[in-house]
Design an enzyme around this catalytic site. Structure first.
Site, PDB file in Angstrom:
ATOM      1  N   ASP A  98       0.257  11.643 -35.348  1.00 37.45           N
ATOM      2  CA  ASP A  98      -0.390  12.937 -35.150  1.00 37.45           C
ATOM      3  C   ASP A  98      -1.857  12.784 -34.728  1.00 37.45           C
ATOM      4  O   ASP A  98      -2.394  11.680 -34.693  1.00 37.45           O
ATOM      5  CB  ASP A  98      -0.268  13.743 -36.463  1.00 37.45           C
ATOM      6  CG  ASP A  98      -0.142  15.239 -36.233  1.00 37.45           C
ATOM      7  OD1 ASP A  98      -0.477  15.717 -35.146  1.00 37.45           O
ATOM      8  OD2 ASP A  98       0.286  15.944 -37.183  1.00 37.45           O
ATOM      9  N   ASN A 137      -4.809  15.858 -24.188  1.00 39.02           N
ATOM     10  CA  ASN A 137      -5.351  14.872 -23.239  1.00 39.02           C
ATOM     11  C   ASN A 137      -4.310  14.495 -22.192  1.00 39.02           C
ATOM     12  O   ASN A 137      -4.265  13.359 -21.741  1.00 39.02           O
ATOM     13  CB  ASN A 137      -5.829  13.627 -23.984  1.00 39.02           C
ATOM     14  CG  ASN A 137      -7.015  13.925 -24.880  1.00 39.02           C
ATOM     15  OD1 ASN A 137      -8.160  13.904 -24.454  1.00 39.02           O
ATOM     16  ND2 ASN A 137      -6.727  14.252 -26.140  1.00 39.02           N
ATOM     17  N   ASP A 143       1.770  23.485 -32.169  1.00 42.09           N
ATOM     18  CA  ASP A 143       2.978  23.627 -32.978  1.00 42.09           C
ATOM     19  C   ASP A 143       3.812  24.854 -32.617  1.00 42.09           C
ATOM     20  O   ASP A 143       3.294  25.903 -32.247  1.00 42.09           O
ATOM     21  CB  ASP A 143       2.607  23.712 -34.464  1.00 42.09           C
ATOM     22  CG  ASP A 143       2.085  22.384 -34.981  1.00 42.09           C
ATOM     23  OD1 ASP A 143       1.951  21.438 -34.179  1.00 42.09           O
ATOM     24  OD2 ASP A 143       1.807  22.302 -36.194  1.00 42.09           O
ATOM     25  N   GLU A 155       0.206  14.685 -29.896  1.00 47.68           N
ATOM     26  CA  GLU A 155      -1.199  14.889 -29.548  1.00 47.68           C
ATOM     27  C   GLU A 155      -1.419  16.286 -28.990  1.00 47.68           C
ATOM     28  O   GLU A 155      -2.525  16.621 -28.557  1.00 47.68           O
ATOM     29  CB  GLU A 155      -1.581  13.748 -28.597  1.00 47.68           C
ATOM     30  CG  GLU A 155      -2.933  13.730 -28.011  1.00 47.68           C
ATOM     31  CD  GLU A 155      -2.996  14.527 -26.728  1.00 47.68           C
ATOM     32  OE1 GLU A 155      -4.100  14.646 -26.184  1.00 47.68           O
ATOM     33  OE2 GLU A 155      -1.948  15.049 -26.258  1.00 47.68           O
ATOM     34  N   TRP A 156      -0.353  17.100 -29.013  1.00 49.75           N
ATOM     35  CA  TRP A 156      -0.397  18.522 -28.664  1.00 49.75           C
ATOM     36  C   TRP A 156      -0.746  18.781 -27.203  1.00 49.75           C
ATOM     37  O   TRP A 156      -1.115  19.913 -26.843  1.00 49.75           O
ATOM     38  CB  TRP A 156      -1.373  19.277 -29.576  1.00 49.75           C
ATOM     39  CG  TRP A 156      -1.328  18.873 -31.014  1.00 49.75           C
ATOM     40  CD1 TRP A 156      -0.207  18.574 -31.742  1.00 49.75           C
ATOM     41  CD2 TRP A 156      -2.443  18.700 -31.910  1.00 49.75           C
ATOM     42  NE1 TRP A 156      -0.553  18.234 -33.025  1.00 49.75           N
ATOM     43  CE2 TRP A 156      -1.910  18.311 -33.149  1.00 49.75           C
ATOM     44  CE3 TRP A 156      -3.826  18.845 -31.767  1.00 49.75           C
ATOM     45  CZ2 TRP A 156      -2.715  18.048 -34.265  1.00 49.75           C
ATOM     46  CZ3 TRP A 156      -4.635  18.587 -32.874  1.00 49.75           C
ATOM     47  CH2 TRP A 156      -4.072  18.190 -34.101  1.00 49.75           C
ATOM     48  N   GLY A 157      -0.677  17.744 -26.365  1.00 48.17           N
ATOM     49  CA  GLY A 157      -0.942  17.929 -24.941  1.00 48.17           C
ATOM     50  C   GLY A 157      -2.408  18.056 -24.582  1.00 48.17           C
ATOM     51  O   GLY A 157      -2.750  18.366 -23.447  1.00 48.17           O
TER      52      GLY A 157
HETATM   53  C1  GLA Z   1       0.598  18.886 -36.989  1.00 51.03           C
HETATM   54  C2  GLA Z   1       1.835  18.545 -36.165  1.00 51.03           C
HETATM   55  C3  GLA Z   1       3.055  19.112 -36.867  1.00 51.03           C
HETATM   56  C4  GLA Z   1       3.157  18.546 -38.277  1.00 51.03           C
HETATM   57  C5  GLA Z   1       1.889  18.829 -39.042  1.00 51.03           C
HETATM   58  C6  GLA Z   1       1.864  18.086 -40.369  1.00 51.03           C
HETATM   59  O1  GLA Z   1       0.373  20.256 -37.006  1.00 51.03           O
HETATM   60  O2  GLA Z   1       1.720  19.009 -34.863  1.00 51.03           O
HETATM   61  O3  GLA Z   1       4.230  18.825 -36.129  1.00 51.03           O
HETATM   62  O4  GLA Z   1       3.407  17.176 -38.206  1.00 51.03           O
HETATM   63  O5  GLA Z   1       0.746  18.408 -38.318  1.00 51.03           O
HETATM   64  O6  GLA Z   1       0.684  18.315 -41.084  1.00 51.03           O
END
Ligand code: GLA
Length: 414
Positions: free
Chosen positions: A162, A199, A217, A195-197
């Protein structure tokens, strides 16, 4: 989501380099890339604890989930990984070795991995590039090689990594360090980049991990955003719309990850079916997020639908393209191995939509796979992946697409 999550920063790139220099490792070579790519020749399938249980997890839940996976036949349709997300952590010992929470995981991770492996499944774990995970537990920063060694010793098969507490970190460096740490551990473990995109991992992560999250998320709603202050979680359509332009980056061994599934988590059956179909068509990893120990029959029917899973797991590994859209309707096509195709009609709207489609008026042409279909030249037989209904492309298609729903067809030349 950056402000809240990137709590502190600075030295990790340097630390990583120093760690590498100490151990004297070269960058992974082609052989490793091949071995690692083999871990996700098709998008990974499994379950993860976060969406339903968040930090409320323990070894009993993990064992019961593994049992349910087998008992319900989900293993037989391809689900393989049981992934423990955030909050499994206890504290580090005097030598810095990470240990699981002794109350929640009293038997230890090795025993849990043995239990999961004995059922023919694989065990995944979670960590974070920062000193602190998103759930406030110890992250891997400065301990990357040590943590990967522990995971390998426990028999872990999958690492979700993460991006919280990442301020000042270089994403390429941070994720490459964990890749190299996994390599050095000697145990192939799938690296799921989370990494949620932020970078653009699609531009650099092909040789780093087997999948990368493309967005923040997910949230179990059709088209909403759930505001969490500094960041918001996204409904199905919000995530879908962020995939524009990304299909060319995905392929066997490196997938765009649209986040874990929310099937069975509160949306309607039609929405759940559409969500599952979209994730299948776009080759996203299929990681279940509901409670497998107790689930209504329709939910089981959706996540266990072989015909839809086969579209996701197709060996060609080409993500679907949107080839037509008008108002609330979108048509998506996915070239499949053996000269087959999947075609999906998506109704984004609030009302059921009677829909007619004259195949012969619309050629499908894909620059990426160099595949093309002209329904004037050949007849194609289709079968509805959800209902089993059959037809062919000589006749105009006449269907009702449910509100917030899809019709998903598999086509084969007659
Ligand atoms: C981030 C991630 C989620 C999850 C939470 C856990 O938000 O994107 O998928 O793993 O952390 O805290």
């Amino acid at each position: 989501m950056t402000a809240k999550r990137r709590l502190h920063g600075a030295l990790a790139g340097a630390l990583a380099a120093a760690q590498l220099a100490c151990i004297g490792l070269a960058a992974p070579g082609a052989a490793w890339a091949q071995q690692a790519g083999g871990l996700a020749a098709t998008p990974q399938m499994g379950w993860n604890s976060w969406n339903k249980f968040a930090c409320n997890i323990d070894e009993k839940l993990i064992r019961e989930t593994a049992d349910a996976m087998v008992k319900l036949g989900l293993k037989d349709v391809g689900y393989q990984y049981i992934n423990i997300d955030d909050c499994w952590h206890g504290s580090r010992d005097a030598d810095g070795n990470m240990r699981p929470d002794p109350q929640r995981f009293p038997s230890g991770m090795k025993a849990l991995a043995d239990y999961v492996h004995a059922r023919g499944l694989k065990l995944g774990i979670y960590s974070d590039v920062g000193a602190t995970t998103c759930g406030g537990r110890p992250g891997s920063r400065g301990h990357e090689y040590q943590d990967a060694r522990s995971y390998a010793a426990w028999g872990i098969d999958y690492v979700k990594y993460d991006w919280c507490d990442s301020k000042g970190l270089n994403a390429v460096g941070a994720y490459t360090t964990m890749r190299d740490a996994i390599k050095a551990s000697g145990r192939p473990m799938l690296l799921s980049i989370c990494e949620w995109g932020e970078n653009k991992p699609w531009e650099w992560a092909q040789d780093v991990g087997q999948s990368w999250r493309t967005t923040g998320d997910i949230y179990p709603c059709w088209d909403c955003e759930m505001n969490h202050g500094s960041w918001s979680a996204l409904g199905v359509l919000r995530i879908l719309d962020k995939q524009a332009g990304l299909r060319k980056y995905a392929g066997p061994g490196h997938w765009n990850d649209m986040d874990m599934l929310e099937v069975g988590m509160g949306m309607t059956e039609d929405e759940d079916r559409a969500h599952f179909s979209l994730w299948a068509m776009l080759n996203s990893p299929l990681i279940l997020g509901n409670d497998l120990r107790s689930m209504p029959a329709p939910v089981q029917g959706i996540i266990g639908r072989r015909e839809v899973i086969a579209i996701n797991q197709d060996p060609l590994g080409v993500q679907a393209l949107r080839f037509y859209n008008q108002g609330q309707v979108e048509l998506w096509a996915k070239p499949l191995a053996g000269d087959e195709w999947a075609v999906m009609i998506l109704n984004r709207g609030e009302a059921p939509l009677p829909y007619r489609w004259d195949w012969k008026q619309h050629r499908i042409s894909d620059d990426l796979s160099k595949r093309e279909v002209d329904f004037n030249k050949d007849t194609w037989r289709w079968q509805d992946a959800w209902t089993g209904k059959r037809g062919d492309t000589d006749k105009r298609l006449d269907v009702t697409v449910p509100a917030h729903g899809v019709v998903l067809l598999r086509l084969k030349k007659a």
